[in-house]
Design an enzyme around this catalytic site. Structure first.
Site, PDB file in Angstrom:
ATOM      1  N   ASP A 143       0.853  -1.200   0.000  1.00 39.67           N
ATOM      2  CA  ASP A 143       0.000   0.000   0.000  1.00 39.67           C
ATOM      3  C   ASP A 143       0.888   1.248   0.000  1.00 39.67           C
ATOM      4  O   ASP A 143       0.706   2.158  -0.811  1.00 39.67           O
ATOM      5  CB  ASP A 143      -0.903   0.002   1.238  1.00 39.67           C
ATOM      6  CG  ASP A 143      -1.682  -1.297   1.369  1.00 39.67           C
ATOM      7  OD1 ASP A 143      -2.494  -1.571   0.477  1.00 39.67           O
ATOM      8  OD2 ASP A 143      -1.441  -2.042   2.338  1.00 39.67           O
TER       9      ASP A 143
ATOM     10  N   GLU B 295       1.639  -6.444  -5.380  1.00 37.54           N
ATOM     11  CA  GLU B 295       1.299  -5.635  -6.556  1.00 37.54           C
ATOM     12  C   GLU B 295       2.513  -4.881  -7.098  1.00 37.54           C
ATOM     13  O   GLU B 295       2.856  -5.000  -8.276  1.00 37.54           O
ATOM     14  CB  GLU B 295       0.171  -4.653  -6.203  1.00 37.54           C
ATOM     15  CG  GLU B 295      -0.165  -3.725  -7.354  1.00 37.54           C
ATOM     16  CD  GLU B 295      -1.538  -3.111  -7.290  1.00 37.54           C
ATOM     17  OE1 GLU B 295      -2.461  -3.710  -6.713  1.00 37.54           O
ATOM     18  OE2 GLU B 295      -1.702  -2.009  -7.856  1.00 37.54           O
TER      19      GLU B 295
HETATM   20  O1  TRH Z   1       4.574  -6.026   0.500  1.00 34.45           O
HETATM   21  P1  TRH Z   1       3.556  -6.585  -0.405  1.00 34.45           P
HETATM   22  O2  TRH Z   1       3.115  -7.936  -0.140  1.00 34.45           O
HETATM   23  O3  TRH Z   1       2.350  -5.631  -0.402  1.00 34.45           O
HETATM   24  C1  TRH Z   1       1.017  -5.805  -0.570  1.00 34.45           C
HETATM   25  C2  TRH Z   1       0.271  -5.714   0.685  1.00 34.45           C
HETATM   26  O4  TRH Z   1       0.119  -6.986   1.224  1.00 34.45           O
HETATM   27  C3  TRH Z   1      -1.017  -5.018   0.465  1.00 34.45           C
HETATM   28  O5  TRH Z   1      -1.888  -5.123   1.548  1.00 34.45           O
HETATM   29  C4  TRH Z   1      -1.688  -5.491  -0.797  1.00 34.45           C
HETATM   30  O6  TRH Z   1      -2.686  -4.578  -1.043  1.00 34.45           O
HETATM   31  C5  TRH Z   1      -0.755  -5.483  -1.975  1.00 34.45           C
HETATM   32  O7  TRH Z   1       0.426  -6.186  -1.682  1.00 34.45           O
HETATM   33  C6  TRH Z   1      -1.376  -6.101  -3.197  1.00 34.45           C
HETATM   34  O8  TRH Z   1       4.124  -6.567  -1.917  1.00 34.45           O
HETATM   35  P2  TRH Z   1       4.349  -5.422  -2.996  1.00 34.45           P
HETATM   36  O9  TRH Z   1       3.039  -4.889  -3.495  1.00 34.45           O
HETATM   37  O10 TRH Z   1       5.214  -5.991  -3.982  1.00 34.45           O
HETATM   38  O11 TRH Z   1       5.079  -4.260  -2.221  1.00 34.45           O
HETATM   39  C7  TRH Z   1       6.390  -4.304  -1.798  1.00 34.45           C
HETATM   40  C8  TRH Z   1       6.979  -2.902  -1.843  1.00 34.45           C
HETATM   41  O12 TRH Z   1       8.161  -2.844  -1.056  1.00 34.45           O
HETATM   42  C9  TRH Z   1       7.378  -2.473  -3.242  1.00 34.45           C
HETATM   43  O13 TRH Z   1       7.049  -1.114  -3.448  1.00 34.45           O
HETATM   44  C10 TRH Z   1       8.891  -2.625  -3.243  1.00 34.45           C
HETATM   45  C11 TRH Z   1       9.206  -2.267  -1.830  1.00 34.45           C
HETATM   46  N1  TRH Z   1      10.500  -2.727  -1.298  1.00 34.45           N
HETATM   47  C12 TRH Z   1      11.519  -1.786  -1.142  1.00 34.45           C
HETATM   48  O14 TRH Z   1      11.354  -0.618  -1.465  1.00 34.45           O
HETATM   49  N2  TRH Z   1      12.702  -2.194  -0.630  1.00 34.45           N
HETATM   50  C13 TRH Z   1      12.951  -3.487  -0.282  1.00 34.45           C
HETATM   51  O15 TRH Z   1      14.060  -3.805   0.196  1.00 34.45           O
HETATM   52  C14 TRH Z   1      11.897  -4.444  -0.474  1.00 34.45           C
HETATM   53  C15 TRH Z   1      12.150  -5.889  -0.141  1.00 34.45           C
HETATM   54  C16 TRH Z   1      10.690  -4.030  -0.975  1.00 34.45           C
END
Ligand code: TRH
Length: 362
Positions: free
Chosen positions: A15, A258
């Protein structure tokens, strides 16, 4: 144009990740004043450099970050973006309805490749009690949706990174000559089966992993069944602007949710999507709908793609056999992933598409 973005952090980083990416694009690429109202700045601070969650409001990369509650006493900007139907404070909704000219109120929805999305994208939804419309804006992977967020310099940065790739992997004590897989998945993923598949295959492999629950599980599996062919490179959380380097440095990606799912597609690398689990197997329907979109681009390698992806998301499947096929068909899969990326780029960036939509409503 002035923009407000509202972010309700439900869990994990997605999010905050989606909202921060959008806010950064509007601020850094378009130069718009952006206010981001968020209920969990602590989570945002883990993926954003220079943010002290205890010192709000604050300005980071041109974005004014506010605690959610500040919205109760703020005036709306010209464009208000509610994300994922998070429901704005009532007082703020009243101000949107009363303002003249009325702000354009958007609800940015979750990404889905299902057919119904095209029919709902950009439709107005009248407020149940106030005289104002909210417009549904859907990201998507087809022409009739809002597309995906793509920064203007993304591919230039990816190209530039190529010369730093080996050093990057070496900084995690990984041998850049080995096949490298980035693993950013949910702890509920079939990690034991995956680990078994890697051991059975016996080929040398790097696993590049961000710290987290899934990585802890893999590390424990390694302690219990050490395997000389598997190298681990574990990274601390990095700012979002650095995240793509994990993808660019790898040969195959396991991503989730996402935003990392979108970034994987834009990297042009073969990817496995650990989709966010939902009740009644809704997530499997979403995975299959996405599969149907990419099928024409994957041609012969599609069956392997979908089998592998179902294995990651349905524990009953045989992952060892899928992994073997995945590795075997990697060159085909890579070509397909690049064609798919080209298709996504042809849809234009979500931020530009959203601005065109807003302008058409002013
Ligand atoms: O973390 P996610 O699983 O996020 C979600 C949530 O569960 C949410 O509730 C749901 O609505 C959504 O998914 C569909 O996975 P996502 O979407 O890939 O987000 C991870 C974010 O974290 C992404 O913007 C990349 C960032 N990130 C970093 O910036 N640095 C890092 O070291 C890592 C591992 C991730």
């Amino acid at each position: 144009m002035t923009i407000d973005i509202f972010c309700d952090v439900i869990d994990n980083f997605g999010d905050a990740g989606v909202c921060w990416r959008l806010a950064s694009i509007f601020s850094c690429e378009h130069g718009f004043p952006v206010k981001l109202y968020i209920n969990d700045a602590e989570t945002l601070s883990k993926i954003t450099a220079g943010l002290d969650p205890k010192k709000l409001p604050c300005l980071v990369q041109g974005v004014e970050i506010h605690d959610w509650k500040d919205a109760e006493t703020s005036e709306p900007s010209q464009v208000v973006i509610e994300t994922f139907g998070c429901c704005l404070p009532i007082a703020f909704e009243h101000k949107i309805a009363a303002a003249r000219p009325q702000p354009i109120w958007i609800n940015l929805e979750y990404l889905s490749a299902e057919d119904w999305v095209e029919g709902c994208h950009s439709l107005p939804s009248p407020h149940p009690s106030l005289n104002v419309n909210k417009y549904y804006f859907f990201p998507g992977v087809t022409k009739k949706t809002g597309g995906l967020m793509i920064e203007k310099d993304l591919f230039i940065r990816q190209e530039r990174f190529a010369k730093d790739r080996n050093k990057f992997l070496e900084s995690f004590n990984l041998d850049p000559a080995l096949f490298t897989v980035f693993v950013f998945c949910y702890p509920g993923a079939p990690l034991a089966e995956f680990y078994k598949a890697l051991r059975q295959r016996g080929k040398e492999i790097n696993l590049l992993l961000p710290k987290g629950a899934a990585t802890d599980i893999l590390s424990k599996l390694y302690e219990e069944h050490p395997s000389r062919n598997i190298q681990f490179g574990v990274s601390k959380m990095v700012p979002q602007s650095e995240f793509d380097k994990f993808l660019w440095a790898s040969d195959s990606l396991i991503i989730r949710g996402e935003d990392s799912f979108v970034r994987a597609q834009l990297s042009g690398k073969p990817f496995i999507w650990n989709i966010y689990p939902q009740t009644e197997e809704t997530h499997i329907k979403k995975l299959e709908a996405f599969g149907e979109r990419i099928r024409p681009y994957y041609g012969e390698s599609y069956q392997t793609w979908i089998d592998m992806n179902l294995s990651w998301n349905k524990s009953s499947r045989d992952l060892t056999c899928c992994w073997e096929r995945w590795c075997h068909e990697l060159p085909l899969m890579k070509e397909a992933a690049q064609h798919w990326r080209d298709h996504l780029v042809s849809l234009g960036s979500l931020a530009d598409n959203l601005l065109s939509f807003v302008k058409s409503k002013i």
